[in-house]
Design an enzyme around this catalytic site. Sequence first.
Site, PDB file in Angstrom:
ATOM      1  N   HIS A  11       0.832  -1.198   0.000  1.00  0.00           N
ATOM      2  CA  HIS A  11       0.000   0.000   0.000  1.00  0.00           C
ATOM      3  C   HIS A  11       0.870   1.253   0.000  1.00  0.00           C
ATOM      4  CE1 HIS A  11      -2.498  -3.184   1.784  1.00  0.00           C
ATOM      5  NE2 HIS A  11      -3.504  -2.575   1.202  1.00  0.00           N
ATOM      6  N   TYR A  36     -10.617   7.530   1.950  1.00  0.00           N
ATOM      7  CA  TYR A  36     -10.252   6.169   2.316  1.00  0.00           C
ATOM      8  C   TYR A  36      -8.799   5.869   1.955  1.00  0.00           C
ATOM      9  CZ  TYR A  36      -9.772   1.158   2.276  1.00  0.00           C
ATOM     10  OH  TYR A  36      -9.300  -0.113   2.491  1.00  0.00           O
ATOM     11  N   ASP A  68      -8.347   1.556  -5.054  1.00  0.00           N
ATOM     12  CA  ASP A  68      -9.577   1.118  -4.388  1.00  0.00           C
ATOM     13  C   ASP A  68     -10.547   2.289  -4.292  1.00  0.00           C
ATOM     14  OD1 ASP A  68     -11.538  -0.063  -2.894  1.00  0.00           O
ATOM     15  OD2 ASP A  68     -10.270  -0.548  -1.173  1.00  0.00           O
ATOM     16  N   HIS A  95     -13.539   1.898  -3.127  1.00  0.00           N
ATOM     17  CA  HIS A  95     -14.234   1.608  -1.872  1.00  0.00           C
ATOM     18  C   HIS A  95     -15.700   2.014  -1.948  1.00  0.00           C
ATOM     19  CE1 HIS A  95     -13.891   0.660   2.534  1.00  0.00           C
ATOM     20  NE2 HIS A  95     -12.946  -0.116   2.017  1.00  0.00           N
ATOM     21  N   GLU A 133     -15.429  -7.789  -1.838  1.00  0.00           N
ATOM     22  CA  GLU A 133     -14.944  -7.741  -0.457  1.00  0.00           C
ATOM     23  C   GLU A 133     -16.078  -7.789   0.561  1.00  0.00           C
ATOM     24  OE1 GLU A 133     -12.912  -4.177   2.098  1.00  0.00           O
ATOM     25  OE2 GLU A 133     -11.949  -4.699   0.208  1.00  0.00           O
ATOM     26  N   ARG A 136     -12.525 -10.252  -4.829  1.00  0.00           N
ATOM     27  CA  ARG A 136     -11.900  -9.725  -3.616  1.00  0.00           C
ATOM     28  C   ARG A 136     -12.632 -10.328  -2.422  1.00  0.00           C
ATOM     29  NH1 ARG A 136      -7.773  -7.807  -1.905  1.00  0.00           N
ATOM     30  NH2 ARG A 136      -8.606  -6.019  -0.800  1.00  0.00           N
ATOM     31  N   HIS A 144      -8.861 -10.895   0.218  1.00  0.00           N
ATOM     32  CA  HIS A 144      -8.742  -9.724   1.086  1.00  0.00           C
ATOM     33  C   HIS A 144      -7.740 -10.038   2.201  1.00  0.00           C
ATOM     34  CE1 HIS A 144     -11.018  -6.595   3.749  1.00  0.00           C
ATOM     35  NE2 HIS A 144     -10.180  -5.986   2.951  1.00  0.00           N
ATOM     36  N   ASP A 148      -7.399  -6.445   9.878  1.00  0.00           N
ATOM     37  CA  ASP A 148      -8.434  -7.095  10.670  1.00  0.00           C
ATOM     38  C   ASP A 148      -8.708  -8.509  10.159  1.00  0.00           C
ATOM     39  OD1 ASP A 148      -9.543  -5.991   8.394  1.00  0.00           O
ATOM     40  OD2 ASP A 148     -11.421  -5.395   9.338  1.00  0.00           O
ATOM     41  N   GLU A 174      -3.191  -9.384  -1.167  1.00  0.00           N
ATOM     42  CA  GLU A 174      -2.982  -8.162  -0.390  1.00  0.00           C
ATOM     43  C   GLU A 174      -2.060  -8.441   0.782  1.00  0.00           C
ATOM     44  OE1 GLU A 174      -5.560  -4.641   1.847  1.00  0.00           O
ATOM     45  OE2 GLU A 174      -6.549  -6.504   1.266  1.00  0.00           O
TER      46      GLU A 174
END
Length: 423
Positions: A142, A178, A227, A229, A279, A300, A329, A333, A356
């Site tokens: 990233h 984001y 992304d 998002h 996602e 995703r 993904h 988290d 990722e």
Amino acid sequence: MTQTIDQPAEPPWAQSSAVRITNVRIVLTAPAGTTLVVVRVDTSEPGLYGLGCATFTQRAAAVAAVVDNYLAPQLIGRDPADITDIAATLHVSGYWRSGPVLNNALSGVDMALWDIKGKQAGLPVWQLLGGRCRTAVPLYAHAAGRDAEEVADEVRELMSHGYRYVRCQVAVPGAGTYGAPAARAPAGGRPSLTPNAWDPAAYRRTVRGLFEHLRQEVGEDVELIHDVHERVHPTDAVRIAKDLEPYELFYLEDPVAPEDLEWLRILRSRSVTPVAIGELFTNPAEYRPVVQERLCDFIRVHISAIGGITPAWRLAGTCELFGVRTAWHGPGDVSPVGHAANLALDLATPNFGIQEQHLFGPAAQEIFPGCPEIRDGYLWPSAAPGLGIDFDERLALKHPPLHTGPSQVWRPPRRADGALQRP
């Protein structure tokens, strides 16, 4: 009308093995300020246990309650080898099914059973899935910045460390953006009723400028990802995909929300920019029309949100038939156990696309011995049996979960007039 059917808790072949599940417990820990949910399944064979990731950090306590109160009683006494039957049985055991709370609970159990099976066989899970298709797994890292130059600097730094895939996010001045740090609004900007308001039009212009700058500065030898998002209206998503065509993105992620998937047909007819999506899907059946109609290029999938390795492996096989690649993904988290499950799938999947990356800090690596190794822009497997990762519960308890606060609530942005913006 409620119908009660008396039937055995175990299938007819249940006595074929002496190994039984003896205990199922769940541990919540937050070594990096994000609550992770880990499931441990113990067996009657001394020292044989499995670990799974059930992390839904915004509803961690709800997942824990499902495992403790509803799944564990159905698992005690069962043969851990019956992964397919257990996954199917638990999935329908509440009559209503799917959703992120139930599926994350199921995922923790499913991964743990695969971990056990690998340990019983003395093989890594990726060997049980048919063996490796690649030496190591390419990662995307990233890069983010307050402006295009800061992003370019980060991309160059990542390239110097071997990365050839980079997701790029940039701040929109004055807006809550984001994946990027905040940037001060320009003087004399348009008035807003909402502090740090989200401005989709400014975002579209900023993103177009970002990738124009990146191709000029970092060249063609890096695959770039962005992304969205789902933070724009579908018409803007179509325009963004078209705007970014000259810069040849590896893919554009989540250009539309799950509720707006019909717009993908329009987007595909107007743009050749590759699309990654899914996602937020929580049922493998949600991918079916998108995959069958070839409305995306990458899936995703948050694998714990769809129930674990078992449904993810089947979904990957389905995607292969339609030329769609995987891009599981892999955020912070997802626990290291979940990342180990991603790695197992990545190694064995012919239609793998990209993985990722998340860099775990020292505390998490200490709690989860055997974290997959990241080197030269790749994720490297080990030959350890099962998922190849362990869990120190004593250390985990020193980092208690966050039961209240920002980690438990996803806070979407608001536009200038105060209206909510998904997600």
